[in-house]
Write an enzyme that holds these catalytic residues in place. Structure first.
Site, short mmCIF file in Angstrom:
data_model
loop_
_atom_site.label_atom_id
_atom_site.label_comp_id
_atom_site.label_asym_id
_atom_site.label_seq_id
_atom_site.Cartn_x
_atom_site.Cartn_y
_atom_site.Cartn_z
N CYS A 265 30.54 60.36 28.17
CA CYS A 265 30.67 60.33 26.44
C CYS A 265 31.03 58.84 25.89
CB CYS A 265 32.12 61.29 26.23
SG CYS A 265 33.58 60.54 27.08
N GLY B 41 33.87 57.73 28.10
CA GLY B 41 33.71 58.08 29.52
C GLY B 41 35.06 58.56 30.10
#
Length: 288
Positions: A41, A44
């Site tokens: 993402c 992370g």
């Protein structure tokens, strides 16, 4: 109606749909397509932990056992460096507060409902993990990383949440659990309760939010419920038979403070007055 409208405005169920859908996609490409999957993402440590952890639950029956889910949380959340302190609002940076972990537990809760026979643990287990991880009583959920926990000697000053789980394991066992055997070809012979598909040992849950069930025990909690949900006594931690608490205000396990649960006491440990509906256990007016 107003409450349901407010719930819909949060998009909570829709977000559960996105997470579970991402996990089933990962499981599909790994199991059926035999391809590697990269999950990352923006930073992370939020969606990455959610998707990776739940995908492993879908693909590996070991993580559907009590021992396995403990290993998974230790591996993908605690050792991975999920920022529990920031996300639980335990610091001054309130803009970092976010229900990432409870959101993942709710996703897991939806999967457990759809495949009840596939999980050794029940939904009460998931709820207690959330309650206790949020309580700041257990050192393995304090701080933003293992580095912080080591620097603050959390293991020496507090107890582990998993010690509580091990001492009370029977309350979390799902009586309908069917342990997969190594020789069994498929779990599909055990129809899932929610209509999802089980191919071999890989679960493929339905990710439509319209069939999701609200986590009632989470939504219906109150301040009184929270106050009575504290850690158990030292006798339960050691796995011995549950007994009435001692007359002292608190007991200890080594150097770790263990508070006696409110529901175990009918009188105040300081002034000895009886608790009533008006004089609550956690608000003794005589002693503060």
């Amino acid at each position: 109606e107003s409450w349901l409208q407010k719930l819909a405005q949060t998009l909570w169920l829709q977000n559960l749909t996105l997470i579970i859908s991402a996990c089933t996609t990962c499981a599909y490409y790994i199991e059926q397509k035999k391809q590697s999957v990269l999950v990352h993402c923006s930073d992370g440590w939020d969606r990455t932990a959610q998707v990776c952890a739940l995908t492993q639950v879908l693909m590996d029956s070991y993580y559907r056992t009590i021992e396995g889910i403990i290993v998974l949380i230790e591996k993908e959340w605690l050792s991975f460096g999920f920022k529990f302190k920031d996300r639980y609002g335990m610091c001054e940076k309130l803009q970092e507060k976010s229900p990432i972990f409870i959101q993942w537990l709710d996703c897991l809760h939806q999967v457990v409902i759809q495949f009840e026979h596939c999980f050794e643990y029940n939904t009460r287990f998931l709820f207690d993990i959330w309650i206790w991880s949020h309580s700041m009583w257990f050192g393995n959920f304090l701080g933003n990383s293992n580095k912080e926990r080591l620097e603050n000697r959390c293991a020496q000053k507090t107890i582990s949440l998993w010690a509580m789980v091990e001492a009370n394991k029977q309350r979390y066992v799902n009586p309908n659990y069917v342990r997969p055997s190594s020789s069994s070809a498929s779990l599909a012979s055990f129809p899932p309760d929610g209509g999802g598909a089980a191919s071999k040992h890989v679960l493929m849950p339905i990710s439509d939010w319209k069939i999701f069930k609200l986590w009632d025990v989470y939504l219906q909690h109150s301040d009184v419920f929270w106050a009575s949900r504290g850690p158990w006594s030292a006798t339960q931690i050691s796995g011995t038979e549950r007994r009435a608490p001692s007359t002292s205000k608190k007991s200890t396990v080594g150097n770790n403070v263990m508070w006696v649960p409110d529901e175990w006491s009918n009188t105040c440990k300081e002034c000895r007055r009886m608790f009533t509906l008006v004089r609550r256990r956690h608000h003794c007016r005589a002693c503060g």
